[in-house]
Design a protein around this motif. Structure first.
Motif, PDB file in Angstrom:
ATOM      1  N   ASN A   1      16.339 -51.829 -44.127  1.00  0.00           N
ATOM      2  CA  ASN A   1      16.435 -53.727 -45.172  1.00  0.00           C
ATOM      3  C   ASN A   1      17.351 -53.380 -46.106  1.00  0.00           C
ATOM      4  O   ASN A   1      18.049 -54.284 -46.759  1.00  0.00           O
ATOM      5  N   GLU A   2      17.447 -51.904 -46.697  1.00  0.00           N
ATOM      6  CA  GLU A   2      18.272 -51.879 -48.100  1.00  0.00           C
ATOM      7  C   GLU A   2      19.692 -52.452 -47.872  1.00  0.00           C
ATOM      8  O   GLU A   2      20.495 -52.497 -48.289  1.00  0.00           O
ATOM      9  N   VAL A   3      20.399 -51.330 -46.443  1.00  0.00           N
ATOM     10  CA  VAL A   3      21.273 -51.218 -46.050  1.00  0.00           C
ATOM     11  C   VAL A   3      21.971 -52.949 -45.747  1.00  0.00           C
ATOM     12  O   VAL A   3      22.854 -53.516 -46.866  1.00  0.00           O
ATOM     13  N   ALA A   4      21.472 -53.450 -45.014  1.00  0.00           N
ATOM     14  CA  ALA A   4      21.834 -54.863 -44.777  1.00  0.00           C
ATOM     15  C   ALA A   4      21.601 -56.014 -46.118  1.00  0.00           C
ATOM     16  O   ALA A   4      22.276 -56.547 -46.812  1.00  0.00           O
ATOM     17  N   TYR A   5      20.178 -55.375 -47.115  1.00  0.00           N
ATOM     18  CA  TYR A   5      20.510 -56.404 -48.102  1.00  0.00           C
ATOM     19  C   TYR A   5      21.517 -56.843 -50.032  1.00  0.00           C
ATOM     20  O   TYR A   5      21.996 -57.013 -49.920  1.00  0.00           O
TER      21      TYR A   5
ATOM     22  N   LYS B   1      24.124 -54.908 -47.655  1.00  0.00           N
ATOM     23  CA  LYS B   1      25.346 -55.422 -47.848  1.00  0.00           C
ATOM     24  C   LYS B   1      25.944 -56.633 -47.520  1.00  0.00           C
ATOM     25  O   LYS B   1      26.733 -57.533 -48.652  1.00  0.00           O
ATOM     26  N   GLN B   2      24.688 -57.491 -48.137  1.00  0.00           N
ATOM     27  CA  GLN B   2      24.841 -59.264 -47.824  1.00  0.00           C
ATOM     28  C   GLN B   2      24.520 -59.244 -49.200  1.00  0.00           C
ATOM     29  O   GLN B   2      25.729 -60.529 -49.843  1.00  0.00           O
ATOM     30  N   VAL B   3      24.177 -58.931 -50.126  1.00  0.00           N
ATOM     31  CA  VAL B   3      24.644 -59.343 -51.871  1.00  0.00           C
ATOM     32  C   VAL B   3      25.719 -59.276 -52.470  1.00  0.00           C
ATOM     33  O   VAL B   3      26.936 -59.934 -52.726  1.00  0.00           O
ATOM     34  N   ASN B   4      26.641 -57.479 -51.505  1.00  0.00           N
ATOM     35  CA  ASN B   4      27.750 -57.738 -51.685  1.00  0.00           C
ATOM     36  C   ASN B   4      28.790 -58.551 -51.591  1.00  0.00           C
ATOM     37  O   ASN B   4      30.023 -58.526 -52.150  1.00  0.00           O
ATOM     38  N   GLY B   5      28.487 -58.793 -50.027  1.00  0.00           N
ATOM     39  CA  GLY B   5      29.387 -60.053 -49.683  1.00  0.00           C
ATOM     40  C   GLY B   5      29.180 -61.271 -50.772  1.00  0.00           C
ATOM     41  O   GLY B   5      30.310 -61.721 -50.582  1.00  0.00           O
ATOM     42  N   ALA B   6      28.350 -61.674 -50.972  1.00  0.00           N
ATOM     43  CA  ALA B   6      28.327 -62.322 -51.965  1.00  0.00           C
ATOM     44  C   ALA B   6      28.343 -62.929 -53.122  1.00  0.00           C
ATOM     45  O   ALA B   6      29.806 -63.874 -53.296  1.00  0.00           O
ATOM     46  N   LEU B   7      28.773 -61.141 -53.691  1.00  0.00           N
ATOM     47  CA  LEU B   7      29.076 -61.619 -54.638  1.00  0.00           C
ATOM     48  C   LEU B   7      30.905 -61.226 -55.019  1.00  0.00           C
ATOM     49  O   LEU B   7      31.904 -62.305 -55.268  1.00  0.00           O
ATOM     50  N   GLU B   8      31.058 -60.273 -53.340  1.00  0.00           N
ATOM     51  CA  GLU B   8      32.940 -60.672 -53.581  1.00  0.00           C
ATOM     52  C   GLU B   8      33.157 -61.939 -53.379  1.00  0.00           C
ATOM     53  O   GLU B   8      34.348 -62.098 -53.687  1.00  0.00           O
ATOM     54  N   THR B   9      33.019 -62.570 -52.301  1.00  0.00           N
ATOM     55  CA  THR B   9      33.698 -63.794 -51.363  1.00  0.00           C
ATOM     56  C   THR B   9      33.309 -65.449 -52.297  1.00  0.00           C
ATOM     57  O   THR B   9      34.154 -65.900 -52.565  1.00  0.00           O
ATOM     58  N   LEU B  10      32.091 -64.750 -53.450  1.00  0.00           N
ATOM     59  CA  LEU B  10      31.150 -66.599 -53.684  1.00  0.00           C
ATOM     60  C   LEU B  10      31.048 -65.974 -55.158  1.00  0.00           C
ATOM     61  O   LEU B  10      31.676 -66.815 -56.428  1.00  0.00           O
ATOM     62  N   LEU B  11      29.907 -65.442 -55.028  1.00  0.00           N
ATOM     63  CA  LEU B  11      30.136 -65.336 -57.086  1.00  0.00           C
ATOM     64  C   LEU B  11      30.973 -65.197 -58.043  1.00  0.00           C
ATOM     65  O   LEU B  11      31.161 -65.823 -59.186  1.00  0.00           O
ATOM     66  N   ILE B  12      31.888 -63.618 -57.890  1.00  0.00           N
ATOM     67  CA  ILE B  12      32.708 -63.381 -58.976  1.00  0.00           C
ATOM     68  C   ILE B  12      33.970 -64.487 -58.750  1.00  0.00           C
ATOM     69  O   ILE B  12      34.159 -64.529 -59.256  1.00  0.00           O
ATOM     70  N   PRO B  13      34.467 -64.669 -57.412  1.00  0.00           N
ATOM     71  CA  PRO B  13      35.418 -66.025 -57.773  1.00  0.00           C
ATOM     72  C   PRO B  13      35.217 -67.386 -58.562  1.00  0.00           C
ATOM     73  O   PRO B  13      35.838 -67.829 -59.304  1.00  0.00           O
ATOM     74  N   SER B  14      33.331 -67.783 -58.395  1.00  0.00           N
ATOM     75  CA  SER B  14      33.518 -68.963 -58.954  1.00  0.00           C
ATOM     76  C   SER B  14      32.734 -68.488 -60.406  1.00  0.00           C
ATOM     77  O   SER B  14      32.748 -70.306 -60.970  1.00  0.00           O
ATOM     78  N   ALA B  15      32.958 -67.071 -61.219  1.00  0.00           N
ATOM     79  CA  ALA B  15      32.470 -67.558 -62.421  1.00  0.00           C
ATOM     80  C   ALA B  15      32.915 -67.774 -62.868  1.00  0.00           C
ATOM     81  O   ALA B  15      34.455 -67.161 -62.939  1.00  0.00           O
ATOM     82  N   GLN B  16      33.297 -68.260 -64.153  1.00  0.00           N
ATOM     83  CA  GLN B  16      33.983 -68.909 -65.037  1.00  0.00           C
ATOM     84  C   GLN B  16      33.943 -68.330 -66.218  1.00  0.00           C
ATOM     85  O   GLN B  16      34.987 -67.828 -67.053  1.00  0.00           O
ATOM     86  N   ASN B  17      32.967 -67.290 -67.000  1.00  0.00           N
ATOM     87  CA  ASN B  17      32.486 -67.047 -68.151  1.00  0.00           C
ATOM     88  C   ASN B  17      33.520 -65.358 -68.045  1.00  0.00           C
ATOM     89  O   ASN B  17      32.993 -64.346 -66.918  1.00  0.00           O
TER      90      ASN B  17
ATOM     91  N   GLN C   1      24.039 -48.958 -51.164  1.00  0.00           N
ATOM     92  CA  GLN C   1      25.013 -49.156 -49.315  1.00  0.00           C
ATOM     93  C   GLN C   1      24.307 -48.113 -49.624  1.00  0.00           C
ATOM     94  O   GLN C   1      24.294 -47.551 -48.378  1.00  0.00           O
ATOM     95  N   GLN C   2      25.983 -47.347 -49.630  1.00  0.00           N
ATOM     96  CA  GLN C   2      26.675 -45.854 -49.464  1.00  0.00           C
ATOM     97  C   GLN C   2      24.960 -44.857 -49.533  1.00  0.00           C
ATOM     98  O   GLN C   2      24.335 -44.348 -48.732  1.00  0.00           O
ATOM     99  N   HIS C   3      24.636 -44.754 -50.808  1.00  0.00           N
ATOM    100  CA  HIS C   3      23.187 -44.546 -50.896  1.00  0.00           C
ATOM    101  C   HIS C   3      22.127 -44.453 -49.450  1.00  0.00           C
ATOM    102  O   HIS C   3      22.184 -43.659 -49.024  1.00  0.00           O
ATOM    103  N   ALA C   4      22.097 -45.760 -49.243  1.00  0.00           N
ATOM    104  CA  ALA C   4      21.160 -46.054 -48.442  1.00  0.00           C
ATOM    105  C   ALA C   4      21.528 -46.034 -46.555  1.00  0.00           C
ATOM    106  O   ALA C   4      20.991 -44.780 -45.694  1.00  0.00           O
ATOM    107  N   GLU C   5      22.670 -45.873 -46.815  1.00  0.00           N
ATOM    108  CA  GLU C   5      23.239 -45.761 -45.290  1.00  0.00           C
ATOM    109  C   GLU C   5      23.388 -44.115 -45.749  1.00  0.00           C
ATOM    110  O   GLU C   5      23.237 -43.763 -43.735  1.00  0.00           O
ATOM    111  N   HIS C   6      23.442 -43.534 -46.317  1.00  0.00           N
ATOM    112  CA  HIS C   6      22.925 -41.567 -45.781  1.00  0.00           C
ATOM    113  C   HIS C   6      22.050 -41.590 -45.673  1.00  0.00           C
ATOM    114  O   HIS C   6      21.749 -40.591 -44.423  1.00  0.00           O
TER     115      HIS C   6
END
Ligand SMILES: [Cu+2]
Lengths: 109, 174
Positions: free
Chosen positions: B123-127, B129-145, B163-168
């Motif tokens: 679940n740590e891997v999946a979680y 992965k999901q948070v990173n995907g959201a940061l990359e595609t949505l949160l970082i590009p949307s942040a104004q400040n 994520q890498q650590h959990a995958e390992h």
């Protein structure tokens, strides 16, 4: 730090030239590695036996410099840590908490 | 058991995936701050559950790293929010994340030993992965400040490491 050491050295050598009895030891240096946003900079360094590496952790996170099966330096958030290089060789190291942080030290005899 | 867990994980992925998409309308900085903070709190709670339950040294150490790192990032987030005089704003994405995490937590609570370790780490891997995907595609590009954006970028780098650590660890548990 390095610049200052280098500036002092010629004066030192000039002083020592006249006194043959005093052996000039190979001067140990401190090599600084900065950690900023989960990366060692520079990632690869060269040193010689007796030198010290100082890691300056600018992150608000705890890091380590860990040689697999060897030495480990714990680097608390916003603090630094040192390691004296005891043996020659070529060493990969990582942060044990963030294994995607990778560094390398080449130690000459 | 394995099948049921996998199905549940897929369902959660869909649930969260759907809500990230909803929020794609354009989260505001106060919403982004809330989402990032909530995501951190969820992982800290999961880690505390693992520390209390697991007997596996690698898993416990990983969980301790998660507490340490996410607490540090969340503290930085709070400091920033205070400095910017912004009030984090609850939103659909934060709520969906919290709900999915609660489901996961009660699911994990039924497991012990190697079963727990495996499910937690997967679940740590999946979680992450999901948070990173959201940061990359949505949160970082949307942040104004700019400072918020920079904190999120550091967070992304950190969580990619998690994520890498959990995958390992996941491969070691097999
Ligand atoms: Cu680290």
């Amino acid at each position: 730090m390095n610049a200052a050491t280098n500036a002092v050295r010629p004066a030192f050598l000039a002083l020592l030239l006249g006194t043959a009895a005093i052996a000039v030891p190979a001067q140990a240096e401190t090599i600084e590695v900065t950690i900023d946003r989960l990366a060692y900079a520079p990632a690869a360094i060269e040193a010689k036996v007796g030198d010290e590496v100082e890691w300056i952790n600018k992150d608000a996170l705890v890091h380590t410099a860990t040689v697999t099966g060897g030495a480990e330096v714990l680097l608390p958030a916003k603090k630094s840590g040192r390691l004296r290089l005891q043996e020659p060789g070529s060493f990969d190291y990582i942060c044990r908490y963030h294994p995607n942080m990778k560094g390398h030290i080449t130690v000459r005899p | 058991m394995t099948i049921r867990l996998t199905t549940a994980a897929a369902a959660i992925a869909l649930l969260i995936g759907g809500n990230w998409a909803l929020a794609a309308d354009k989260p505001t900085d106060p919403q982004i701050a809330h989402i990032a903070y909530t995501a951190g709190v969820i992982d800290i709670e999961a880690a505390k559950q693992a520390i209390a339950t697991s007997k596996n040294k690698a898993v416990v150490e990983f969980a301790e790293s998660m507490v340490r790192d996410h607490e540090s990032v969340n503290k930085q987030a709070l400091d920033l929010v205070k400095k910017l005089n912004v009030t984090p704003e609850d939103n659909g994405t934060s709520k969906a994340l919290s709900q999915a995490a609660e489901t996961k937590r009660s699911e994990l609570a039924k497991l012990t030993g190697a079963d727990f370790d495996k499910a937690y780490v997967e679940n740590e891997v999946a979680y992450h992965k999901q948070v990173n995907g959201a940061l990359e595609t949505l949160l970082i590009p949307s942040a104004q400040n700019a400072e918020l954006k920079s904190l999120l970028e550091t967070g992304l780098k950190l969580f990619q490491g998690h994520q890498q650590h959990a995958e390992h660890i996941a491969t070691e548990l097999k």
